[in-house]
Motif scaffolding. Structure first.
Motif, PDB file in Angstrom:
ATOM      1  N   PRO A  69       0.819  -1.168   0.144  1.00 34.04           N
ATOM      2  CA  PRO A  69       0.052   0.080   0.125  1.00 34.04           C
ATOM      3  C   PRO A  69       0.673   1.268  -0.015  1.00 34.04           C
ATOM      4  O   PRO A  69       1.710   1.352   0.659  1.00 34.04           O
ATOM      5  CB  PRO A  69      -0.817  -0.128   1.181  1.00 34.04           C
ATOM      6  N   SER A  75      -2.792   3.380  -3.987  1.00 31.66           N
ATOM      7  CA  SER A  75      -2.339   2.097  -3.942  1.00 31.66           C
ATOM      8  C   SER A  75      -2.583   1.138  -4.864  1.00 31.66           C
ATOM      9  O   SER A  75      -3.337   1.179  -5.526  1.00 31.66           O
ATOM     10  CB  SER A  75      -3.144   1.648  -2.233  1.00 31.66           C
ATOM     11  N   ALA A  79      -3.202  -4.688  -2.728  1.00 33.82           N
ATOM     12  CA  ALA A  79      -2.311  -4.201  -1.800  1.00 33.82           C
ATOM     13  C   ALA A  79      -2.257  -4.950  -0.609  1.00 33.82           C
ATOM     14  O   ALA A  79      -3.033  -5.164   0.264  1.00 33.82           O
ATOM     15  CB  ALA A  79      -2.726  -2.590  -1.368  1.00 33.82           C
TER      16      ALA A  79
END
Lengths: 237, 671
Positions: A69, A75, A79
């Motif tokens: 992330p 992100s 993630a």
């Protein structure tokens, strides 16, 4: 003001720590890659909160980025809280075929991926040293794939698995359904129509109290209810 | 399944319900997020409130890595009580058990046993009995094994062991003394014993249609321990003792006894690798053989290679033969068979076979009476040296990560190794459940393939030997070979995976051999095939009568009885079902075909006195063995799996065999 500054500093420190631990990109600068990938990855993400079953992330699109992330920018689509790059690999679908492109050290079923490789059902994707993901296409009726977490690396919240939606996502009692809901009497099909997520089933369903005659669009926050089932759809940012 | 609260409900200030997890006997459990994003499990108490609340309050401040942590108890606006607990993301033991309907691998059993023992002994040490220990209350988590529903635990002391009027718990795992309202820590030992039994065998020891029936069995019936390995029976018998005073004294004692048995008998190779309770647990479905031990940790390595003794005698010859590449085996085997059949060596092979057979018989007799004095004492899985892993004392973290890395960190090789070990042991003798459909499909496919295989083998015989003069004789030879292979394949496929005694099977095959022999004798008459050359036994002795049956008629041609004796003897002399079974060593074993040839030569040589054609008999033996092996269905070693047996006490799982109509319906719903 002081508390705000402190909070910002703390966040920066966190980010710096995070960036330091990330694996640097090979050859290409991470920023350049990020810009390119984010531009080419219009992926929509949904969370399915299914009563008595679990939480599943549904990714809709053609290409999905797997990575850590990011606290500053968008992100990765998948993630994972793990010591991997923010853009570690990407999974793309070409009609009936899924391909993995490695941006950082990645192996698929023990084979090092130099650039990209075809993913087959049952493959194990290993990112960096320790992150292991399972890739499977459970149903012969659909190209949609399921990503299972084989190591204990997960997104920041408990997610049981990730569905990469190609055409349909089957929620039902059998092993060849993408999300196995053992106590459900009937299968529920999620699919895309004109860019909108919809669902249908032989079972009588209602969405937010409104009875679904055939198929019905699933919007952010709607709750789908049936005789023996209930799940909520949330669109993720 | 209906739940009281909908997603996004906020019955408690600061927590948002995201989804329902399950409904247990004591309330509904929800997955919720705190406003800051912390995951918790919220348990709404609706039944047995007093018991639950009393138990939970006692356990509020217990901290142990193998117990699900309770954060708090709160009341909502409707005065309902909620227990706020740690959320465990892993699978429950009951789910894992579903994956192993015939029992788990022992390393997995040890993993669960280690975690449960650590958690329970912590509870017992504080005078608390869980009372509702069952697979649905035990979970696997990145933190290790977690025991849930500790809220049901009852605070006990010696004076408060009885006088409990309300029974709680799950009937499959309920100790007999619970019926009398007695709740000592022995209740948990009993439940652990039942769970161990279930983990090893895949079924609970006491099952029934009704609760009363199961309870009655707990009170009166003895558990059937025959399905357990012999070494484990005393351990489980002690844990499942009806009288709590006679039962295994503590959960640690049960674990110690069980581990001792496993290590002494070396049943779990690789044996448990020690790992701290704090170490990351393997994830769902794919786990390492990490086992936690409260007292001490040991790492046991098993070196299979060095444990096997060096082969001697026949084993050495077999080893040498197996070392030859398969294509070369075919060439050597084919050349050997041709040499035996064509160069007039039949007699010497027959004599050799008879001497070998007599020697083997003598050896077997001596083995029976002499208590196996001639067999090399096999020591597979030699108990390996046990080396202490320098594990930290219980409850203490290892001083450095290096202390933990003494245990292999990657779980995959251990799992693969265990799986390979199991695969290697699958033989035709392995008992297994085969569905009727699978058995029927396998049988019909084998029979169909045998048509082509008979034609192929007959063509090879026709082209390489002078036995068959014309095509009519070749058709006759092929027909009898095919019939013989059917007579062997059909019963063998019926017996596949089932228990059966060798003598009865040989008797059945021998009887079928009589039938095939009869057909082999009378078919040329009906088909008007000239059988002068191949059928001529070359021995013109006088007629031989056994009772009314003419074994030889003095014409130089074999009689019907002679044919019948040959096939009956050939069919009963070999364990044909091993050549037919899907779990045989290889699809086609040249050595097996050659051995059958030798047996055929020996039988034919004996029957030659009654004008039986020696060459034809020997060739038939070889051809039948070849056809049977080529046509019978075979599963490669890596694909061998024991199909799950149906669990009578469980709801049929629709997912195992998805009905065709469901798949069609799904397909239809797409269009």
């Amino acid at each position: 003001m002081n508390s705000g500054t402190l909070q910002l500093d703390s966040q920066r420190r966190q980010n710096r720590w995070y960036c330091d631990t990330c694996v640097p990109a090979q050859g290409v600068t991470l920023k350049a890659l990020e810009g390119e990938m984010v531009a080419t990855s219009p992926c929509k993400k949904y969370m399915l909160w299914i009563d008595g079953v679990g939480a599943w992330q549904l990714c809709v699109g053609e290409s999905f980025i797997v990575g850590a992330p990011s606290f500053e920018k968008k992100s990765a689509d998948i993630a994972l809280l793990a010591n991997i790059s923010r853009i570690h690999a990407s999974i793309k679908r070409n009609s009936e075929e899924w391909r993995l492109t490695a941006h950082q050290p990645t192996t698929v079923s023990g084979r090092t991926v130099e650039q990209d490789t075809v993913l087959r059902s049952g493959d194990e994707i290993r990112l960096a040293e320790r992150v292991r993901l399972g890739f499977r296409i459970p149903s012969i009726l659909s190209t949609s794939a399921v990503i299972d977490f084989e190591s204990d690396h997960r997104p920041s919240h408990s997610v049981d698995g990730i569905i990469l939606l190609a055409d349909h996502c089957l929620l039902g009692p059998r092993r060849d359904h993408h999300i196995r809901c053992t106590h459900w009497p009937d299968v529920v099909v999620l699919f895309l129509n004109e860019g909108k997520l919809r669902c249908r089933s032989k079972a009588a369903l209602s969405v937010d109290g409104q009875v679904a005659a055939d198929s019905i669009e699933l919007k952010h926050g709607c709750v789908v209810t049936g005789e023996e089932l209930r799940f909520r759809v949330e669109q993720m940012e | 399944m209906k739940f009281t609260f909908a997603p996004e409900a906020r019955p408690l200030d600061g927590y948002t319900i995201k989804r329902a997890v399950h409904r247990g006997g004591f309330g509904e459990v929800y997955y919720a997020l705190s406003d800051a994003g912390k995951e918790v499990a919220l348990k709404l108490l609706n039944n047995n409130l007093e018991i639950e609340l009393r138990g939970v309050r006692q356990c509020l401040n217990l901290k142990h890595p193998n117990l699900v942590t309770i954060f708090d108890i709160k009341q909502d606006g409707d005065n309902d009580h909620w227990v706020i607990m740690e959320f465990v993301s892993g699978r429950g033991l009951y789910e894992v058990l579903r994956d192993y309907p015939n029992g788990m691998p022992l390393e997995e059993v040890l993993f669960w046993l280690g975690g449960i023992t650590a958690g329970l002994s912590f509870l017992h040490d504080r005078g608390i009995v869980h009372r509702d220990l069952k697979p649905a209350n035990v979970f696997q988590d990145p933190g290790g094994v977690k025991i849930g529903d500790v809220g049901l635990s009852k605070y006990i002391s010696e004076s408060r062991r009885s006088a409990q009027t309300q029974s709680v718990g799950t009937v499959y795992y309920m100790a007999p003394e619970v019926a009398k309202g007695r709740y000592g820590r022995e209740v948990d030992v009993y439940a652990m014993g039942i769970m161990l039994y279930e983990m090893i065998t895949g079924k609970v020891p006491f099952d029934g249609q009704t609760t009363a029936e199961i309870l009655m069995k707990h009170l009166t019936a003895e558990p059937d321990l025959s399905c357990l390995p012999a070494e484990m029976r005393p351990v489980l018998a002690a844990a499942l003792e009806k009288d709590p005073d006679q039962r295994t004294g503590s959960i640690e004692e049960l674990q110690r006894q069980f581990r001792n048995v496993v290590q002494t008998a070396d049943m779990a190779a690789p044996v448990p690798l020690a790992k701290s309770a704090h170490a990351a647990a393997p994830t769902a479905g794919k786990r390492a053989a990490h086992v936690q031990t409260p007292e001490s940790a040991t790492v046991v390595d098993v070196d299979i290679q060095s444990a096997n003794p060096a082969p001697t005698g026949i084993a050495a010859v077999v080893g040498l033969w197996n070392a030859i590449p398969t294509p070369l085996q075919w060439v050597i085997g084919g050349a050997g068979a041709l040499l035996i059949l064509e160069s007039g060596m039949l007699r010497s092979v027959a004599v050799g076979g008879m001497i070998g057979g007599a020697a083997y018989l003598g050896y077997k007799i001596l083995s029976i009476f002499g208590g196996e004095p001639f067999r090399t004492k096999s020591t597979p899985h030699q108990a390996a040296p046990i080396r202490p892993a320098a594990a930290p004392p219980r409850g203490q973290r290892p001083a450095s990560p290096a202390a933990e890395t003494r245990v292999p960190s990657d779980p995959i090789p251990a799992r693969r190794y265990a799986r390979n070990t199991r695969d290697r042991n699958y033989t035709p003798a392995t008992l297994r459940k085969i569905s009727k459909t699978h058995r029927a499909t396998d049988m019909t496919t084998s029979i169909t393939v045998s048509l082509a295989a008979s034609a192929l083998v007959t063509t090879a015989v026709f082209l390489t030997t002078d036995l068959l003069i014309d095509s009519a004789q070749a058709v006759y030879f092929a027909a009898i070979t095919m019939l013989a292979s059917w007579a062997l394949i059909i019963p063998s496929k019926i017996w596949e995976g089932r228990r059966g005694d060798s003598f009865t099977r040989r008797l059945c095959l021998g009887t079928l051999g009589l039938g095939v022999g009869f057909l082999a004798a009378v078919l040329p008459e009906y088909l008007l095939i000239s059988h002068d050359v191949p059928f001529h036994g070359g021995f013109n002795g006088g007629p031989v009568l056994v009772g009314r049956v003419a074994v030889a008629d003095g014409t130089g041609f074999p009689t019907v009885a002679c044919f019948m004796i040959f096939f009956a003897a050939l069919f009963s002399a070999r364990r044909w079902w091993w050549q037919v079974d899907s779990f045989r060593k290889a699809r086609f074993r040249v050595s097996s075909a050659l051995f059958t040839l030798v047996i055929g030569v020996v039988i034919a040589a004996v029957l030659q006195k009654f004008s039986f054609p020696e060459a034809l008999g020997a060739t038939w033996a070889l051809a039948i063995s070849a056809v049977v092996q080529l046509s019978a269905g075979w599963t490669p070693a890596e694909d061998r799996r024991l199909a799950p047996a149906p669990a009578p006490d469980k709801t049929p799982d629709r997912s195992v065999n998805p009905p065709a109509h469901m798949a069609k319906a799904e397909q239809a719903s797409f269009n």
